[in-house]
Structure formats: C-alpha cells, structure tokens
Design an enzyme around this catalytic site. Structure first.
Site, mmCIF file in Angstrom:
data_model
loop_
_atom_site.group_PDB
_atom_site.id
_atom_site.type_symbol
_atom_site.label_atom_id
_atom_site.label_comp_id
_atom_site.label_asym_id
_atom_site.label_seq_id
_atom_site.Cartn_x
_atom_site.Cartn_y
_atom_site.Cartn_z
ATOM 1 N N ARG A 23 -10.897 -0.959 3.009
ATOM 2 C CA ARG A 23 -12.457 -0.918 3.400
ATOM 3 C C ARG A 23 -12.981 -0.993 2.184
ATOM 4 N NH1 ARG A 23 -12.271 4.689 6.668
ATOM 5 N NH2 ARG A 23 -10.361 3.560 7.082
ATOM 6 N N ASP B 62 0.816 -1.158 -0.051
ATOM 7 C CA ASP B 62 0.141 0.174 0.170
ATOM 8 C C ASP B 62 0.960 1.064 0.003
ATOM 9 O OD1 ASP B 62 -1.992 1.857 0.291
ATOM 10 O OD2 ASP B 62 -2.102 1.680 2.460
ATOM 11 N N ASP C 29 0.598 -5.054 4.848
ATOM 12 C CA ASP C 29 -0.956 -4.663 4.616
ATOM 13 C C ASP C 29 -1.740 -5.823 4.059
ATOM 14 O OD1 ASP C 29 -2.620 -2.776 5.251
ATOM 15 O OD2 ASP C 29 -2.642 -1.751 3.117
ATOM 16 N N LYS D 210 1.586 7.943 0.800
ATOM 17 C CA LYS D 210 2.253 7.816 2.124
ATOM 18 C C LYS D 210 3.402 8.485 2.332
ATOM 19 C CE LYS D 210 -0.037 3.314 3.582
ATOM 20 N NZ LYS D 210 -0.841 3.890 4.550
ATOM 21 N N ASP E 69 -5.817 6.554 0.487
ATOM 22 C CA ASP E 69 -5.196 5.518 1.414
ATOM 23 C C ASP E 69 -6.016 4.730 2.413
ATOM 24 O OD1 ASP E 69 -2.946 4.377 2.612
ATOM 25 O OD2 ASP E 69 -2.527 6.066 4.029
ATOM 26 N N GLU F 94 -7.885 2.306 1.239
ATOM 27 C CA GLU F 94 -8.399 1.386 -0.041
ATOM 28 C C GLU F 94 -9.027 0.037 0.784
ATOM 29 O OE1 GLU F 94 -5.175 -0.393 1.655
ATOM 30 O OE2 GLU F 94 -5.223 1.894 1.075
#
Length: 462
Positions: A314, A233, A251, A240, A310, A312
């Site tokens: 969910r 991620d 992740d 990030k 960010d 993503e």
C-alpha cells in the site's frame, strides 16, 4: 502466440479433425440417440454420463479416435472446456456444432487451460490443437490468451530471475509490441519524487523504480492502471515466517495483472488514452531497511507512520496513485496482492474489489460474470478510516488490529487519489492453489480479462 499454449488452426481441413461434442445433461438423450451404433454402445459401456468434466473417447470404425464426448453438467458452463487440453491425446480437434453452445468462450477456455510454465523444465508432450470455430474471432482470443500467459509467466518466475529490472523489461517488451512509450524514474529522482517507493525498495541491492507506460491518442478518455510490483516480500524488518514467504514471488501479481490488461487493451485498439504505472521494488532486510515507527512524507504530502513494514504494498501504491490522481483520469484501476484478510473473507478464487461508484461496481461485477473472471464487492466503510489514525503523522499504514484488514487497506489507498471519483481497487490472490478448468495451478492474472471486457464496453474501437 506464446509457446506455452495450444495452437488454434485454420478451419481448412476441419473435416479431418476429431469432433468434440460438449453436452449438457438436458441434451444428452438426443446426443446419445444420434451417435452411430458402435459409438453409442461404447459410450454406454464406458458408463459415460454428461456430468461436468466427464470425458469419453469414442473409436472410429478403423480403431482410431473418432469422436469425443465431454460433459457440461446441468449448467452448461463452456469454461469447463479448459480441462480438455490436459485430458486429450495429441492431435487436432474441433468443437461439434451444438445449439446454444458458446464456442468463443469454450475456445478461450481451451487456450487458457493449455498453459504450462516451461522456463525451467520440459512441460511434457505436445498439446492438442483446436480448429478455430467458424464465426469466432480467433485472433482476438489468441491475443487475450497470450496476454494471460505472459502475465502468468511473470508471476511464476522466481525472484532470483525476476526483480524490479526484469519487471521493467517485461513492461518495455509489451510496450514495444504496441508502440507505447515508457519512462522510468529511479535513483535520486525516485527518492525525491516517490519517497514511499524509494523507502520500501532501498533495502534491496536491486534498485527500485517507477515504471510509466502511455499509449493511445491524447484526446481520448484517460484510463490509468496501477499495479503493485513487489518482486519479493520478506516482510522487511517485520519479517514473515518462512511458511508465509514461500509464495512471495507472486507479490508482484498486481503488476502482472495490470500489464496483462494493458496488453489486451492495446491489442484490441480500444479508443482510450491508456496509462500503466508500476512501482517495482523488492522488500528485503538490510541495514537500509525502513523501520516500524518511521514517518515518511509521501508524494502527495501526507505523512505516513510505519506501523508494519510488511504492509509495504500500500505504501508503493500510495505514491503511484498520487501520480495517477494528478492527471484526473476518467477511470483509475489498481491491482494488488494486498491483504490476507481478503483471502480469509473470499478465498483464493474470488478477488475483492472496492469502489464508491455504485454504477461502476455493477459494471465491474457484470463484466466479471460475463467473462468468467469473477469478483466480489466489499464496502469502503468510511468509519473504519479512524483505525488508521496516527498520533504522530497524518495516518498509519496499518490499523494495528485484527478487524477489516482489506477494508482499511482500501481506505488507506483512497486517501492518495482524492480527485478521482471513478476508482476501483482490486485485492487479488494472484495464484491458483490447484488446477481448475482454464486455470492451471500456479500464477494467475485475476481481473485482467474482466478489466479488458469492461473497457471494451466503455471505449469500443473507433
């Protein structure tokens, strides 16, 4: 059994194994008085005290290692035995019989604590072996430890060697061992049927996919596990900072935990119809990346405004949960490394969980405490759902504010499984920042053993 764990050996020849006496503070005076004179003298000279994790190696008359003392402190926690494989010299050991000592938990802790990630370098000298204690189901413990080790390996593997295709391969490998079936949706079918999964994964050259495993008799109670499989991620266009990207290989820890739990369930032969759903993607940055402000229609039909790329995890879980919900399982559990807010609230060792079912919440907490895989319940405070309101879509994927991030994420997910009442959401860290007994530093499949224990109670073997 994976090669990254210590061996359990048969009780045959146990007399030649070095005995380990695990001793509490309360029991220490009696244990000390029963030691042979030279060993008692040596223990006193070494200033041994039964503090948690303290170790004393006692000599035999011929100078070889004759016995081991290991302190359990006041609480007598058998999980402390997870420290032993890294502290003892190579050899074969056995737990000495002691009243009230939980040999099964200590043996599992030994196996879990012996794990080392050895894909890229030598993990050092051979680890000590343990004689399987009498009356302990050693085969079951080995299955659990091997499933945990496999999950840890996945989390520890960097993203250059673990993308969506490799997550699929890992699921297929576990399915093959247990006779489960696997189907995969990708390409144009994914874009049509799972638009949020496709949207998140379309920015990467490594194709996203929806992995769907099924196992068990069709007439058994239906239990579905869903694991977040974000192989890496970057944060997407809401990128990030570099410091926040360093551990993003983990992740996909939700998918590793779900797969480890499924491996344990199938290996135990529980009486249930198991389904494992893993949306596997990489959230990268490219000209194909989704943007803040985009509105995507999900599998369920709900439209989602992208407030932050960010958030993503969910999104891909939303489509997977909609698929699971359509089957109306008796129990639905999802696993995800989802929010920093849960870590701020509870730290890295204690995953948060959410459910509307109070009886189920009690069962989850009890199972976690019983198998030393602890969790803490946070509330699904429904008034906070308004924080996800959007002016242009059914809901936003973030609240846009600093408050209750873990709760709003859980409330977002609940919107996509409305028919399933028995739904548990685990918000994990998926990583041990430092080594603790039974938990080496690195990737961890938090809640996998808990879920196996919970399901073993609810759906025992036929």
């Amino acid at each position: 059994m994976t090669q990254s764990l210590s061996r359990l050996v048969s009780s045959l020849g146990a007399d030649d194994a070095v005995p380990i006496t695990c001793v509490t503070a309360e029991a220490w005076p009696a244990v000390e008085s029963a030691l042979p004179g030279p060993q008692a003298t040596f223990a006193r000279a070494a200033d041994f005290a039964p503090k948690a994790g303290r170790l004393a190696l006692l000599p035999a008359p011929d100078g070889r290692l004759g016995a081991v003392l290991f302190g359990l402190g006041d609480g007598g926690d058998p999980m402390l035995a997870g420290k032993l494989p890294g502290a003892l010299p190579p050899g074969t050991y056995r737990f000495a019989a002691a009243e009230g000592f939980d040999a099964a938990t200590a043996t599992l802790a030994w196996l879990l604590g012996s794990y080392r990630f050895g894909r890229y370098r030598d993990t050092g000298p051979e680890r000590p072996a343990l004689v399987a204690p009498e009356g302990v189901d050693a085969e079951a413990l080995v299955r659990i430890a091997a499933a945990v080790a496999n999950g840890r390996d996945l989390v520890n593997t960097p993203a250059n060697d673990l993308g969506p295709a490799e997550i699929e391969a890992a699921v297929r490998a576990v399915a093959g061992r247990h006779g489960a079936s696997v189907s995969v949706v990708s390409g144009a079918d994914l874009a049509r049927d799972f638009p949020l999964v496709h949207t998140v994964g379309s920015s990467s050259p490594r194709a996203p996919r929806l992995i769907d495993l099924t196992w068990g008799p069709t007439d058994a109670p239906r239990v579905t596990l869903v694991g977040k499989g974000v192989a890496f991620d970057t944060g997407g266009l809401d990128i990030k900072p570099s410091s926040a990207m360093l551990l993003m290989k983990k992740d996909m820890g939700g998918s590793a935990a779900a797969l480890a739990a499924a491996d344990m369930v199938m290996g135990s032969g529980l009486r249930l119809r198991l389904r494992l759903i893993v949306p596997a993607v990489e959230n990268a940055v490219s000209g194909e990346a989704f943007r803040p402000g985009d509105v995507i229609r999900s599998r369920s039909g709900l439209t989602v405004e992208i407030g932050n790329t960010d958030a993503e995890g969910r999104l891909i879980l939303a489509d997977a949960l909609a698929l699971a919900d359509a089957e109306n399982p008796e129990l639905l559990i999802d696993f995800a490394t989802l929010t920093g807010a849960a870590r701020v609230a509870l730290g890295p060792d204690l995953p948060a969980f959410f459910t509307e079912d109070d009886a189920l919440a009690d069962a989850v907490s009890e199972a976690g405490a019983a198998c030393a895989d602890p969790v803490w319940r946070l509330p699904l405070h429904k008034p906070y759902a308004s924080l996800l309101d959007s002016k242009v879509a059914d809901l936003n994927n973030v609240s846009g504010g600093p408050f209750a991030g873990a709760i709003t994420a859980a409330l977002f997910l609940r919107r996509f499984a409305p028919a399933t009442r028995a739904h548990v959401h685990f918000d994990l860290y998926g990583w041990n920042p430092s080594t603790k007994p039974g938990r080496p530093e690195g990737g961890e499949v938090q809640t996998a053993r808990l879920v196996h224990a919970l399901l073993s109670r609810r759906y025992p073997k036929a």
